[in-house]
Design a protein around this motif. Structure first.
Motif, short mmCIF file in Angstrom:
data_model
loop_
_atom_site.label_atom_id
_atom_site.label_comp_id
_atom_site.label_asym_id
_atom_site.label_seq_id
_atom_site.Cartn_x
_atom_site.Cartn_y
_atom_site.Cartn_z
N GLN A 1 -1.00 3.33 -3.76
CA GLN A 1 0.02 2.32 -3.46
C GLN A 1 0.70 1.91 -4.76
O GLN A 1 0.05 1.61 -5.75
N CYS B 1 9.15 7.92 -3.70
CA CYS B 1 9.19 7.95 -2.23
C CYS B 1 9.71 9.30 -1.75
O CYS B 1 9.15 9.90 -0.82
N SER C 1 2.16 4.49 0.09
CA SER C 1 2.61 3.12 0.31
C SER C 1 3.34 2.63 -0.93
O SER C 1 2.82 2.73 -2.04
N VAL D 1 5.87 -0.68 -2.44
CA VAL D 1 6.45 -2.01 -2.27
C VAL D 1 7.46 -2.26 -3.39
O VAL D 1 7.15 -2.06 -4.57
N ALA E 1 13.38 2.43 4.72
CA ALA E 1 12.47 1.33 5.02
C ALA E 1 11.12 1.82 5.55
O ALA E 1 10.13 1.11 5.48
N ARG E 2 11.12 3.04 6.08
CA ARG E 2 9.85 3.57 6.57
C ARG E 2 8.95 4.01 5.42
O ARG E 2 7.74 4.19 5.60
N GLU F 1 8.51 -0.81 1.41
CA GLU F 1 8.55 -2.18 1.90
C GLU F 1 9.34 -3.02 0.91
O GLU F 1 8.97 -3.13 -0.27
N ILE G 1 10.53 -6.58 -0.42
CA ILE G 1 10.02 -7.95 -0.35
C ILE G 1 10.84 -8.85 -1.28
O ILE G 1 11.02 -8.54 -2.46
N ALA H 1 2.93 -9.66 3.33
CA ALA H 1 3.88 -8.59 3.64
C ALA H 1 3.23 -7.54 4.55
O ALA H 1 2.17 -7.00 4.21
N GLY I 1 3.91 -4.49 5.04
CA GLY I 1 3.81 -3.15 4.47
C GLY I 1 2.85 -3.02 3.31
O GLY I 1 2.66 -1.92 2.78
N PHE I 2 2.26 -4.13 2.89
CA PHE I 2 1.31 -4.07 1.78
C PHE I 2 -0.08 -3.76 2.34
O PHE I 2 -0.58 -4.46 3.22
N ASP I 3 -0.71 -2.71 1.81
CA ASP I 3 -2.01 -2.25 2.31
C ASP I 3 -3.11 -2.68 1.35
O ASP I 3 -3.23 -2.15 0.24
#
Length: 297
Positions: free
Chosen positions: A98, A114, A121, A123, A146-147, A150, A152, A168, A170-172
């Motif tokens: 991430q 990305c 993941s 952000v 956006a997929r 994330e 923020i 958030a 999308g944050f794992d």
């Protein structure tokens, strides 16, 4: 700054475009110029800056201004971005899954990794004004992007990073996480820097690594680039972006250790100045630090 992207972020994006077709130590990271062209296409003033950075006369004018006002700045910015790119790739190769970019500005790191699917993941956190520029630049691609990323809204002066990230979707929290804070901390006071960096430590992730850029300055001395013109601090102040915080290579490990970080590595961005004898004068004024926060007990 409440209604516009950072002025320095815009200038660095234009510098990235200018260095997109060169080779050697001052080259932009692969793929970065194309993304910066896109980011600079959203407003008339940014479009003018983009056009000037793409034309031979415009580039000549910008090189002259750089030599007079901020010698070595463009080479420094590109060196900083290439080194962070390398560190991000190393982290991915070592199990980090991430990426969180804080105060991302108009930087392309999140978008490039990305595209390569280097981090499952990602952000991208910044002030709402900057996010508006990014979303406008993405246009029809915003939904697809956006997929993978994330976005923020984050105001470092008012919000705590761990609180915003925890909320958030999308944050794992299960992933080992690399946090990048580039070209941001020098604009905060030392208490705010300490608060920001301390606020990352409580993240629930199994491990967290942090990369920061910071200005080299002795205590009580002005913070800025070596050999900068006296007009630079005045311009930054007028843009509400004065440089407030700096540290030294000797002091930064203890500073971070006191905030809950460990195993700090300082990375000197000056490298081998002999590679760029005409442009290296500004390179010794900013460095990187990499620090770890291992699994929470």
């Amino acid at each position: 700054m409440d209604h516009r992207a950072s002025a320095t972020a815009v200038l660095i994006a234009a510098a990235t475009v200018m260095r997109g077709d060169t080779s050697g130590p001052g080259t932009a990271p692969a793929g970065a110029p194309a993304w910066c062209e896109r980011f600079l296409s959203t407003t008339l003033s940014h479009h003018w800056l983009l056009a000037s950075s793409q034309s031979a006369p415009g580039r000549a004018c910008w090189r002259l201004l750089e030599s007079l006002l901020l010698p070595g700045a463009v080479s420094h910015w590109m060196r900083r971005k290439r080194e962070i790119d390398r560190l991000a790739r190393d982290a991915a190769a070592n199990g980090f899954t991430q990426l969180v970019v804080i105060g991302a500005g108009l930087d392309s790191l999140a978008f490039r990794v990305c595209e390569e699917r280097l981090y499952p993941s990602i952000v991208f956190a910044d002030h709402p004004a900057t996010l508006n520029v990014i979303r406008k630049a993405l246009g029809a691609d915003a939904r697809d992007m956006a997929r993978g990323i994330e976005f923020i809204s984050l105001d470092l002066a008012q919000q705590e990073i761990n609180t915003v990230l925890a909320a958030a979707p999308g944050f794992d929290r299960r992933r080992s996480t690399l946090v990048v804070i580039e070209g941001v901390l020098m604009y905060l006071s030392e208490p705010d820097v300490a608060r920001v960096l301390r606020s990352i430590v409580p993240l629930p992730n199994p491990s967290v690594r942090m990369i920061i850029s910071w200005m080299v300055a002795e205590p009580g001395k002005p913070v800025g680039f070596a050999h900068q013109s006296r007009f630079i601090p005045a311009w930054l102040a007028r843009r509400s972006e004065p440089m407030l915080w700096g540290s030294t290579p000797a002091a930064i490990p203890a500073f971070l250790d006191g905030l809950g970080w460990s195993n700090t590595r300082v990375i000197d961005l000056a490298g081998d100045d002999r590679l760029e004898p005409a442009e290296a004068r500004g390179l010794q004024s900013e460095q990187l630090a990499v620090a770890e926060r291992d699994r929470l007990s």
